[in-house]
Structure formats: structure tokens, C-alpha cells
Design a protein around this motif. Structure first.
Motif, PDB file in Angstrom:
ATOM      1  N   ARG A 167       0.747  -1.143  -0.152  1.00 50.45           N
ATOM      2  CA  ARG A 167       0.009  -0.051  -0.160  1.00 50.45           C
ATOM      3  C   ARG A 167       0.791   1.263   0.053  1.00 50.45           C
ATOM      4  NH1 ARG A 167      -3.361  -3.195   3.010  1.00 50.45           N
ATOM      5  NH2 ARG A 167      -2.541  -2.912   4.961  1.00 50.45           N
ATOM      6  N   THR A 168       1.776   1.246   0.507  1.00 52.81           N
ATOM      7  CA  THR A 168       2.773   2.379   0.689  1.00 52.81           C
ATOM      8  C   THR A 168       3.437   2.653  -0.488  1.00 52.81           C
ATOM      9  OG1 THR A 168       3.442   2.016   3.033  1.00 52.81           O
ATOM     10  CG2 THR A 168       5.000   3.416   1.859  1.00 52.81           C
ATOM     11  N   LEU A 169       3.817   1.699  -1.382  1.00 49.56           N
ATOM     12  CA  LEU A 169       4.460   1.649  -2.641  1.00 49.56           C
ATOM     13  C   LEU A 169       3.577   2.315  -3.444  1.00 49.56           C
ATOM     14  CD1 LEU A 169       6.555  -1.617  -2.574  1.00 49.56           C
ATOM     15  CD2 LEU A 169       7.572   0.568  -3.225  1.00 49.56           C
ATOM     16  N   LEU A 170       2.225   1.667  -3.479  1.00 46.15           N
ATOM     17  CA  LEU A 170       1.318   2.231  -4.452  1.00 46.15           C
ATOM     18  C   LEU A 170       0.852   3.487  -4.299  1.00 46.15           C
ATOM     19  CD1 LEU A 170      -1.045  -1.163  -4.379  1.00 46.15           C
ATOM     20  CD2 LEU A 170       0.414  -0.351  -6.252  1.00 46.15           C
ATOM     21  N   SER A 171       0.934   3.992  -3.003  1.00 40.74           N
ATOM     22  CA  SER A 171       0.265   5.474  -2.837  1.00 40.74           C
ATOM     23  C   SER A 171       1.628   6.365  -3.255  1.00 40.74           C
ATOM     24  CB  SER A 171       0.006   5.497  -1.389  1.00 40.74           C
ATOM     25  OG  SER A 171       1.219   5.600  -0.452  1.00 40.74           O
ATOM     26  N   ALA A 172       2.908   5.901  -3.247  1.00 36.30           N
ATOM     27  CA  ALA A 172       3.940   6.861  -3.602  1.00 36.30           C
ATOM     28  C   ALA A 172       4.249   6.679  -4.931  1.00 36.30           C
ATOM     29  CB  ALA A 172       5.332   6.333  -2.753  1.00 36.30           C
ATOM     30  N   SER A 200      -3.143 -12.341  -1.699  1.00 40.51           N
ATOM     31  CA  SER A 200      -3.897 -13.302  -2.732  1.00 40.51           C
ATOM     32  C   SER A 200      -4.084 -12.546  -3.969  1.00 40.51           C
ATOM     33  CB  SER A 200      -5.067 -14.004  -2.022  1.00 40.51           C
ATOM     34  OG  SER A 200      -6.144 -12.977  -2.145  1.00 40.51           O
ATOM     35  N   PHE A 201      -4.346 -13.098  -5.056  1.00 39.26           N
ATOM     36  CA  PHE A 201      -5.002 -12.414  -6.265  1.00 39.26           C
ATOM     37  C   PHE A 201      -5.781 -11.563  -5.944  1.00 39.26           C
ATOM     38  CE2 PHE A 201      -6.835 -13.328 -10.682  1.00 39.26           C
ATOM     39  CZ  PHE A 201      -6.288 -11.985 -10.925  1.00 39.26           C
ATOM     40  N   ASP A 202      -7.009 -11.841  -5.154  1.00 40.86           N
ATOM     41  CA  ASP A 202      -8.014 -11.055  -5.041  1.00 40.86           C
ATOM     42  C   ASP A 202      -7.848  -9.693  -3.940  1.00 40.86           C
ATOM     43  OD1 ASP A 202      -9.724 -12.297  -6.328  1.00 40.86           O
ATOM     44  OD2 ASP A 202     -10.630 -13.514  -4.464  1.00 40.86           O
ATOM     45  N   ASP A 203      -6.451 -10.103  -3.254  1.00 44.21           N
ATOM     46  CA  ASP A 203      -6.024  -8.986  -2.391  1.00 44.21           C
ATOM     47  C   ASP A 203      -5.236  -7.925  -3.372  1.00 44.21           C
ATOM     48  OD1 ASP A 203      -6.922 -10.097  -0.111  1.00 44.21           O
ATOM     49  OD2 ASP A 203      -5.069 -11.285   0.475  1.00 44.21           O
ATOM     50  N   LEU A 204      -4.484  -8.416  -4.242  1.00 44.54           N
ATOM     51  CA  LEU A 204      -3.809  -7.448  -5.099  1.00 44.54           C
ATOM     52  C   LEU A 204      -4.650  -6.784  -5.961  1.00 44.54           C
ATOM     53  CD1 LEU A 204      -0.786 -10.254  -6.142  1.00 44.54           C
ATOM     54  CD2 LEU A 204      -0.828  -8.189  -4.193  1.00 44.54           C
ATOM     55  N   LYS A 205      -5.601  -7.426  -6.502  1.00 45.22           N
ATOM     56  CA  LYS A 205      -6.606  -6.750  -7.359  1.00 45.22           C
ATOM     57  C   LYS A 205      -7.303  -5.486  -6.417  1.00 45.22           C
ATOM     58  CE  LYS A 205      -9.133 -10.238  -8.847  1.00 45.22           C
ATOM     59  NZ  LYS A 205      -9.913 -11.065  -9.607  1.00 45.22           N
ATOM     60  N   ALA A 206      -7.684  -6.019  -5.264  1.00 42.70           N
ATOM     61  CA  ALA A 206      -8.371  -4.979  -4.572  1.00 42.70           C
ATOM     62  C   ALA A 206      -7.680  -3.931  -4.185  1.00 42.70           C
ATOM     63  CB  ALA A 206      -8.911  -5.495  -3.144  1.00 42.70           C
ATOM     64  N   ALA A 207      -6.195  -3.945  -3.908  1.00 50.25           N
ATOM     65  CA  ALA A 207      -5.463  -3.008  -3.459  1.00 50.25           C
ATOM     66  C   ALA A 207      -4.997  -1.896  -4.792  1.00 50.25           C
ATOM     67  CB  ALA A 207      -4.052  -3.706  -3.119  1.00 50.25           C
ATOM     68  N   GLY A 208      -5.305  -2.432  -5.854  1.00 55.88           N
ATOM     69  CA  GLY A 208      -4.830  -1.701  -7.260  1.00 55.88           C
ATOM     70  C   GLY A 208      -3.793  -1.916  -7.926  1.00 55.88           C
TER      71      GLY A 208
END
Length: 253
Positions: A195-200, A219-227
Motif C-alpha cells: 500500500r505504501t508503494l502504490l500510494s508513493a 492473494s490474487f483478490d487482495d492484489l486486485k483490491a489494492a489496485g
């Protein structure tokens, strides 16, 4: 070149559909055809599984000629866009590397900051400068080559950083500014770090996952949900397949 340009543009478009792009990682014409037949719109080539398929070692155990031979066989076997791992560039000037990769039929490249032949990690600016030179060469050729800039800052094998996540962000941001179309901080340790990486970061982030077990960051679903916008398998698909192959043949031993 027109076909290459179209495939490169399509690969770039697939990174920005709002959906998670999964690029299964292949290593030869057979695995590439199997992935394409399963309906994936593009695929990736990993240096590790490619080297294993050739009886060579990863981490620059192949030469650029070796890698391009494998890349050419794969791109010739499928019609979908292909992005290829070229390690740290095999000590090849950027313009020459782009020319040869395109000639081999790949429309994306993965370039890491660990120079295994020299046992060192490029510093931030050096790696960004190389990414920038690759971008300039691709633009000069009129191809929207999808450069995936990898950093090994989180691994801590060559250099251990006091703040590896912060270092991965710093390196990835520099590569984005230099013209990378995706960044790849290897071994993201957990969901919070992801999440920190994606936001930065402003562009797509590549995450490596196991086709059954997922990633340390979810998981795959988690990664998709995180963006997460791009997932590859690295050597993990080949390793998972090897386990199944062993299970298949063991009763016949």
C-alpha cells in the motif's frame, strides 16, 4: 516495425485499463503457446525460467545472444505482445539493447538494477539514466516499448539498506521520472508495504506472485483490491509446474 509498434501500444494500453493485468511468465515456445491458448492477452519472459530451460544459470549466466535466442523463439510462436526480462542489460549500451530486443520481437523489457557480472547494485541515478537512455532509444525507433524498471533494494542481498522500502520507493520514482512505464520493487514483504508503494508511485507497479499461493503482499483478490496493475510469476509458474510433473511421473518410477 508496424506490427511491433501496434503490439507495443497494445501492451501499454493493457497496463491502463483499470483492471489488473496478469502476464504469465513463460520460458519457451511451448509454454508461450499454452498461455496464449488460455486466453491471456500478453505474456512475459523471465530470465530465471528461460535460463533453466536452456541449462544455464540466471543472474547473467546467459549472454545477451542466449537470451535473445530464447526471446525470438517465443515471440515467433505467439501473436500476443511479449515483454522480456533482460536482467541489467547484459552490459549493453541502451540503443543497441533496444534495437536487438525489438529485432527479436519483444515490445517490453524488464531491467533490474543489480549488475550480477560486477556483483553490485547500480546507484539511483545510474539506473535511472540507463532507463532514460532506453526510453529515448525506443522513442527514436517510434515504439512505445514498455520498460519495467526493477529494483532489488528490498532483497538486501548485494546491499542492505537501513530503510529498504524507502530506498525502493526512491529508486522507483527516479525510474518513473526517467521514462519507465512500470516499476518492479522485488519481494514486497507484506500488504502494508504494498500500500505504501502504490500510494508513493504514479504508474503501474509489478508484483510477482505464485500461481497458487499468491504473493507475500496478498492473494490474487487482495492484489486486485489494492489496485495492483500488473502481476507476473517470475520463476514460480515453472517451479509449480515442475512439482506437478514430478507428481505425474513418480508413480511410473
Amino acid at each position: 516495425m508496424t506490427d511491433l509498434a501496434a503490439k507495443a501500444s497494445e501492451l501499454l494500453r493493457l497496463h491502463h485499463t483499470g483492471e489488473t493485468l496478469v502476464l504469465p511468465t513463460v520460458w519457451d515456445a511451448w509454454s508461450a503457446r499454452a498461455v496464449a491458448a488460455a486466453g491471456f492477452p500478453a505474456l512475459s519472459i523471465g530470465s530465471h525460467p528461460l535460463a533453466d530451460s536452456r541449462g544455464q544459470k540466471d543472474n547473467e549466466g546467459m549472454t545477451l545472444d542466449d537470451a535473445l535466442d530464447g526471446i525470438r523463439r517465443i515471440t515467433g510462436a505467439v501473436d500476443v505482445p511479449v515483454t522480456a526480462d533482460v536482467e541489467s542489460g547484459y552490459n549493453t549500451p541502451a540503443a543497441e539493447l533496444v534495437e536487438r530486443v525489438l529485432e527479436a520481437g519483444a515490445v517490453g523489457i524488464n531491467v533490474e538494477d543489480t549488475v550480477h557480472s560486477e556483483g553490485r547494485l547500480r546507484d539511483v541515478q545510474e539506473h535511472a539514466d540507463y532507463i532514460g537512455a532506453l526510453r529515448a532509444a525506443a522513442d527514436q525507433a517510434g515504439i512505445e516499448l514498455v520498460i519495467n524498471a526493477r529494483t532489488d533494494a528490498l532483497i538486501g542481498k548485494v546491499v542492505k539498506f537501513d530503510d529498504p522500502l524507502g530506498e525502493a520507493i526512491r529508486r522507483s520514482q527516479a525510474c518513473e521520472a526517467a521514462g519507465a512505464r512500470c516499476v518492479y520493487p522485488v519481494l514486497i514483504p507484506d500488504a502494508d508495504s504494498l500500500r505504501t508503494l502504490l500510494s508513493a508511485l504514479s504508474g503501474p507497479v509489478n508484483v510477482t506472485a505464485h500461481p497458487v499461493k499468491g504473493a507475500a503482499s496478498g492473494s490474487f483478490d487482495d492484489l486486485k483490491a489494492a489496485g495492483v496493475q500488473r502481476i507476473t510469476f517470475g520463476p514460480l509458474l515453472q517451479m509449480a509446474l515442475a512439482e506437478k510433473l514430478t507428481d505425474l511421473v513418480t508413480p511410473w518410477r
